[in-house]
Design an enzyme around this catalytic site. Structure first.
Site, PDB file in Angstrom:
ATOM      1  N   ASP A  90     -14.964 -16.076 -15.080  1.00  0.00           N
ATOM      2  CA  ASP A  90     -15.859 -16.923 -14.280  1.00  0.00           C
ATOM      3  C   ASP A  90     -15.886 -18.359 -14.816  1.00  0.00           C
ATOM      4  OD1 ASP A  90     -16.459 -14.756 -12.697  1.00  0.00           O
ATOM      5  OD2 ASP A  90     -18.312 -14.266 -13.765  1.00  0.00           O
TER       6      ASP A  90
ATOM      7  N   LYS B 251      -2.003   8.739   1.315  1.00  0.00           N
ATOM      8  CA  LYS B 251      -2.164   7.986   2.561  1.00  0.00           C
ATOM      9  C   LYS B 251      -3.557   7.355   2.552  1.00  0.00           C
ATOM     10  CE  LYS B 251      -1.755   8.343   7.585  1.00  0.00           C
ATOM     11  NZ  LYS B 251      -3.071   7.745   7.874  1.00  0.00           N
TER      12      LYS B 251
ATOM     13  N   ARG C  42      -1.684  -4.816  11.838  1.00  0.00           N
ATOM     14  CA  ARG C  42      -0.631  -4.114  12.560  1.00  0.00           C
ATOM     15  C   ARG C  42      -0.741  -4.377  14.069  1.00  0.00           C
ATOM     16  NH1 ARG C  42       1.959   0.789  11.513  1.00  0.00           N
ATOM     17  NH2 ARG C  42       0.386   1.415   9.985  1.00  0.00           N
TER      18      ARG C  42
ATOM     19  N   LYS D  22       8.365   9.700   2.208  1.00  0.00           N
ATOM     20  CA  LYS D  22       9.460   8.882   2.731  1.00  0.00           C
ATOM     21  C   LYS D  22      10.753   9.235   2.002  1.00  0.00           C
ATOM     22  CE  LYS D  22       6.234   5.026   3.393  1.00  0.00           C
ATOM     23  NZ  LYS D  22       5.847   3.680   2.928  1.00  0.00           N
TER      24      LYS D  22
END
Length: 362
Positions: free
Chosen positions: A37, A115, A136, A292
């Site tokens: 800060d 996910k 998106r 994937k």
């Protein structure tokens, strides 16, 4: 004198970004909050005194800028496609067998990750500088949320290193960690303000604020999960999806620490069951696992179908059901006209929570 102040501003900006990278990407804070800060206040003071020396991507821009009247639109140069879902173990096995048949390989390696239940976004970097961000949307066109995204400290305004492409599109998920969500709702409730039903709604609502100063007060975070447009590479990108994500991490972009390379159908199912069992302990909301094919060459070979890739699937968690049978209810009207409700003491509840292995076994 001016040159000295310019150098100080540049040094402070780099130091603050290093601390942001250590905190949000490496999960290893390098200074206490009070010191962070102090550095930020020093930078802001110098920028106020010398606005002409303020850097385009100064860390101070994370506090938000001018409120917008409405969002403009951004067209995605490469469509942001959705994923097909596997709602059961059998559906995942069908997907796996279909992919292995097309590739002629029974032991496929997948890049697996939780996910996240947030909002998908696209980030565009040019010459290492964040220049735009979009939702998106419908997959082709999204909302321009650049000013709001700039307030998220987990997202670097300037990439690290020197070997990144001239143009780089990073895709990922903006989400609100559960601790931040709970704290935000508690504060809002204490002030009599609107609370959010869940972290996903909170993240989406925060990103769609026309006033980025409001977004800056929300505890948002980000994980990258893929690449989009890449132009003028300084060095060839890895041919592994997993390694591409690690490259993004090296450039200062956070990726989920739960990402893992997994080979073979049963090991992918085991990963799903492990994440499902640890779901309550994770610091963010998830609703499944994304699998994937890791090889980029195999991804290109498999291609796309309609609006989804053939090489990826979202294995969704079984629904967490809570069914209550309401047997009776009594209403009372008080002296002031307020309506009161009395619920019965006994209700019937049922929950369902199966692992993928148990579903497959059945």
């Amino acid at each position: 004198m001016t040159e000295s102040i310019k150098q100080t501003i540049e040094q402070l900006s780099k130091e603050i970004e290093r601390h942001n990278h250590a905190y949000y990407v490496m999960d290893a804070p390098t200074v206490p909050d009070a010191e962070y800060d102090r550095l930020m206040r020093q930078l802001q003071q110098l920028e106020q005194q010398h606005p002409e020396l303020r850097l385009p991507n100064s860390p101070s821009t994370r506090v938000g800028g001018q409120a917008l009247e409405k969002f403009s639109q951004i067209t995605h140069r490469v469509p942001m496609l959705s994923l097909d879902n596997a709602m059961s173990g059998d559906e995942f096995i069908s997907f796996y067998e279909r992919v292995s048949g097309l590739l002629g390989d029974e032991a496929i390696t997948f890049c697996c990750e939780p996910k996240l239940d947030g909002l998908a976004v696209s980030l565009i970097y040019e010459a290492g500088q964040l220049v735009s961000a979009a939702t998106r949307g419908d997959g082709t066109t999204g909302e321009n949320i650049t000013e709001n995204v700039r307030t998220i400290k987990a997202i670097p305004l300037v990439l690290h290193g020197e070997d990144y492409p001239e143009v780089l599109e990073v895709r990922g998920e903006v989400f609100m960690p559960t601790a931040g969500f709970d704290a935000f709702n508690e504060r809002a409730q204490s002030k009599g303000e609107k609370t959010f039903a869940n972290p996903r709604n909170a993240a989406a609502g925060s990103l769609r604020q026309l006033d980025s100063k409001i977004t800056a007060t929300r505890p948002l975070s980000f994980y990258a999960y893929s690449l989009g447009v890449v132009e003028n590479e300084c060095a060839p990108l890895p041919v592994s999806h997993y390694q591409q994500l690690q490259t993004l991490k090296g450039w200062g972009l956070p990726v989920s620490p739960e990402i893992k390379l997994v080979t073979g159908q049963q090991n992918v199912i085991a990963y799903f069951d492990d994440i499902l069992s640890r779901r309550p302990q994770l610091p963010y909301e998830i609703d499944g696992v994304v699998n994937k094919v890791d090889s980029i060459a195999s991804q290109k070979q498999l291609g796309f179908v309609a609006r989804a890739p053939r090489w990826a699937i979202a294995s969704k968690f079984p629904a967490q059901e809570e069914i209550t049978e309401l047997e009776e209810v009594e209403f009372q009207v008080g002296r002031t006209g307020a309506m009161g409700v009395t619920l019965p003491q006994t209700v019937s509840n049922r929950t369902s929570h199966n692992t993928m292995s148990e579903v497959v076994a059945r």
